[in-house]
Design a protein around this motif. Structure first.
Motif, mmCIF file in Angstrom:
data_model
loop_
_atom_site.group_PDB
_atom_site.id
_atom_site.type_symbol
_atom_site.label_atom_id
_atom_site.label_comp_id
_atom_site.label_asym_id
_atom_site.label_seq_id
_atom_site.Cartn_x
_atom_site.Cartn_y
_atom_site.Cartn_z
ATOM 1 N N LEU A 63 -1.664 11.544 -6.779
ATOM 2 C CA LEU A 63 -1.867 11.972 -7.730
ATOM 3 C C LEU A 63 -3.313 11.933 -8.539
ATOM 4 O O LEU A 63 -3.555 12.713 -9.248
ATOM 5 C CB LEU A 63 -0.630 11.699 -8.475
ATOM 6 N N ALA A 64 -3.706 10.805 -8.845
ATOM 7 C CA ALA A 64 -4.926 10.289 -9.455
ATOM 8 C C ALA A 64 -6.220 10.770 -8.904
ATOM 9 O O ALA A 64 -7.140 11.566 -9.986
ATOM 10 C CB ALA A 64 -5.392 9.103 -9.824
ATOM 11 N N ALA A 65 -6.490 11.183 -7.585
ATOM 12 C CA ALA A 65 -7.605 12.104 -7.277
ATOM 13 C C ALA A 65 -7.614 13.139 -7.648
ATOM 14 O O ALA A 65 -8.717 14.172 -7.117
ATOM 15 C CB ALA A 65 -7.598 11.507 -4.847
ATOM 16 N N TRP B 212 0.608 -1.338 0.146
ATOM 17 C CA TRP B 212 -0.167 -0.185 -0.007
ATOM 18 C C TRP B 212 0.730 1.340 0.299
ATOM 19 O O TRP B 212 0.220 1.776 -0.402
ATOM 20 C CB TRP B 212 -0.748 -0.052 0.940
ATOM 21 N N PRO B 213 2.202 0.949 0.866
ATOM 22 C CA PRO B 213 2.776 2.710 0.557
ATOM 23 C C PRO B 213 3.522 2.869 -0.655
ATOM 24 O O PRO B 213 3.601 4.053 -0.910
ATOM 25 C CB PRO B 213 3.928 3.012 1.370
ATOM 26 N N ARG B 214 3.111 1.563 -1.366
ATOM 27 C CA ARG B 214 3.671 2.206 -3.383
ATOM 28 C C ARG B 214 2.708 2.895 -3.925
ATOM 29 O O ARG B 214 3.093 3.821 -4.694
ATOM 30 C CB ARG B 214 4.426 0.647 -3.503
ATOM 31 N N TRP B 215 1.956 2.330 -3.905
ATOM 32 C CA TRP B 215 0.634 2.724 -4.707
ATOM 33 C C TRP B 215 -0.163 3.930 -4.274
ATOM 34 O O TRP B 215 -1.012 4.601 -4.999
ATOM 35 C CB TRP B 215 -0.672 1.377 -4.988
ATOM 36 N N PHE C 33 8.511 6.927 -4.134
ATOM 37 C CA PHE C 33 7.766 7.289 -3.096
ATOM 38 C C PHE C 33 8.036 8.944 -2.790
ATOM 39 O O PHE C 33 6.932 9.237 -2.033
ATOM 40 C CB PHE C 33 7.737 5.410 -2.560
ATOM 41 N N LEU C 34 8.396 8.690 -1.512
ATOM 42 C CA LEU C 34 8.444 9.809 -1.019
ATOM 43 C C LEU C 34 7.827 11.067 -1.485
ATOM 44 O O LEU C 34 6.964 11.474 -0.844
ATOM 45 C CB LEU C 34 9.343 9.890 0.671
ATOM 46 N N LEU C 35 9.413 11.194 -2.313
ATOM 47 C CA LEU C 35 8.409 12.897 -3.112
ATOM 48 C C LEU C 35 7.375 12.381 -3.744
ATOM 49 O O LEU C 35 6.560 13.401 -4.260
ATOM 50 C CB LEU C 35 9.645 12.587 -4.535
ATOM 51 N N ILE D 172 -0.167 10.997 3.304
ATOM 52 C CA ILE D 172 0.558 11.417 4.728
ATOM 53 C C ILE D 172 1.019 9.624 5.343
ATOM 54 O O ILE D 172 2.396 10.341 5.823
ATOM 55 C CB ILE D 172 -0.117 12.005 6.048
ATOM 56 N N LEU D 173 0.620 9.083 5.261
ATOM 57 C CA LEU D 173 0.823 7.971 5.862
ATOM 58 C C LEU D 173 2.086 7.420 5.194
ATOM 59 O O LEU D 173 3.106 6.482 5.643
ATOM 60 C CB LEU D 173 0.196 6.575 6.269
ATOM 61 N N ALA D 174 1.513 7.496 4.198
ATOM 62 C CA ALA D 174 2.520 7.095 2.609
ATOM 63 C C ALA D 174 4.232 7.563 3.145
ATOM 64 O O ALA D 174 5.405 7.279 3.201
ATOM 65 C CB ALA D 174 2.144 6.368 1.671
ATOM 66 N N ALA D 175 4.080 8.989 3.157
ATOM 67 C CA ALA D 175 4.797 9.258 3.412
ATOM 68 C C ALA D 175 5.628 9.325 4.916
ATOM 69 O O ALA D 175 7.249 9.652 4.925
ATOM 70 C CB ALA D 175 4.917 12.159 3.631
ATOM 71 N N VAL D 176 5.197 9.576 5.555
ATOM 72 C CA VAL D 176 5.776 8.801 6.875
ATOM 73 C C VAL D 176 6.360 7.296 6.915
ATOM 74 O O VAL D 176 7.598 7.552 7.214
ATOM 75 C CB VAL D 176 4.425 8.144 8.346
#
Length: 364
Positions: free
Chosen positions: A23-25, A14-17, A223-225, A49-53
């Motif tokens: 961006l799609a949203a 999930w942190p990857r997609w 992915f963070l960027l 935000i959670l993915a960035a964490v």
């Protein structure tokens, strides 16, 4: 996910997609959509935000302390400055927005994040320790920069509307940047040991956990960027509905700054709370105080430069009530960290100050 998952025992995609979904949203055009689209966009924003964490923790663990904490601090600054500038460019005639956002960030960090970390860590581990010299250095710089940026404009002779003149604003932006740069030099080079976990007791296992591979860290950086870009763009599209909702509810306009600060601080706040729960209070304090310093030392100079170039008015000076709360928060923080050990008591005091800040804003 936590750093413990880096061993590969637990894997998740999930942190990857989620960053790509962010961006799609944007195609939903939430600023013109109905409540369902707004709710969906908000949920995706939280996911970003959670993915960035997650990805920030992976990169931070690869580069090690204290450099790792600077990564999330830089990410937060990018988000915060981008949101403020995008809202001002979109026509939001609010010269106090940078002040409200930066002040809210300091109060949320100094009382909310720090208080939450001390309470969570105290409940789980009783008493926690940290390196006193590093925290004192951060509080020293924070007190100086907060006073120069948020207090002095309200009492200078040429600040009739709580504003600096152009030369004063330039001077403040320069010295804030220099103070932050000096702090980073001390943190990463000259006195790096002041900001490193001691590696005793429960710290030892986490402090020496095997770092991720260079390939995984590089992928997480990418992915963070993407996640940060998604956060900035989604938050920008939700800014106008947020302002409209706050105005319709007859709530103070300063709550817009609180919402922005809470949003951009979410990645570091979650990371700091997780570190405190693992008895890594030093890492928590590095994250919290470092982001507070970056908020002033990087965001304010960026916004000040744009304001001078575009001719925007900036109201930076706090009123008497906010100045009192700021002074009280800094004073309590100095006392809380005066011995190098903390318990749940200090955490409770900081959280009460956060509640007082929110209450006096909603009910002035």
């Amino acid at each position: 996910m936590t750093i413990r998952s880096l061993s590969g025992a637990v894997t998740s995609t999930w942190p990857r997609w989620v960053p790509a979904a962010g961006l799609a949203a944007l195609w939903l055009h939430p600023e013109r959509a109905d409540a369902i689209a707004l709710a969906l966009t908000g949920a995706i924003l939280v996911g970003c935000i959670l993915a960035a964490v997650h990805h920030g923790e992976v990169v931070a663990h690869r580069v090690g302390e204290p450099f790792g904490t600077l990564i999330l601090a830089g990410a937060v600054t990018i988000i915060e400055a981008s949101l403020i500038l995008s809202m001002m460019l979109s026509g939001s005639a609010n010269p106090a927005l940078p002040r409200d956002t930066v002040f809210a960030a300091i109060m949320l960090i100094l009382n909310g994040v720090v208080g939450g970390c001390l309470l969570v860590g105290g409940i789980r581990h009783g008493e926690q320790r940290f390196v006193l010299e590093g925290v004192n250095a951060a509080l020293c710089v924070l007190a100086a920069m907060a006073t120069l940026v948020l207090v002095l404009p309200g009492i200078t002779s040429s600040a009739g509307a709580h504003r600096y003149s152009a030369p004063q604003l330039i001077f403040t932006a320069i010295v804030s940047t220099l103070l932050y740069a000096t702090f980073v030099f001390v943190q990463t080079v000259r006195h790096r040991d002041y900001f490193l976990p001691e590696g005793v007791d429960a710290l030892a296992g986490d402090a020496h956990a095997a770092p991720p591979s260079a390939r995984r860290a590089a992928a997480s950086l990418g992915f963070l960027l993407v996640a940060l870009i998604g956060v900035v763009l989604l938050a920008k599209t939700l800014a106008k509905p947020l302002e409209t909702a706050i105005a319709a509810a007859l709530l103070p306009r300063a709550l817009v700054g609180v919402a922005i600060a809470a949003l951009v601080l979410a990645p570091e706040s979650l990371a700091a709370l997780r570190a405190a729960r693992r008895n890594r209070l030093q890492t928590s304090l590095n994250l919290a105080l470092g982001s507070a310093l970056a908020t002033i030392g990087l965001t304010i100079p960026t916004v000040a430069t744009a304001a001078l170039a575009m001719g925007w008015p900036l109201s930076l000076g706090l009123d008497a009530k906010s100045t009192t709360l700021l002074a009280l928060s800094l004073g309590v923080a100095i006392l809380s960290f005066g011995t190098g050990r903390t318990t749940i008591l200090q955490g409770a005091v900081h959280l009460v100050l956060l509640a007082a800040y929110i209450f006096t804003m909603v009910f002035p």
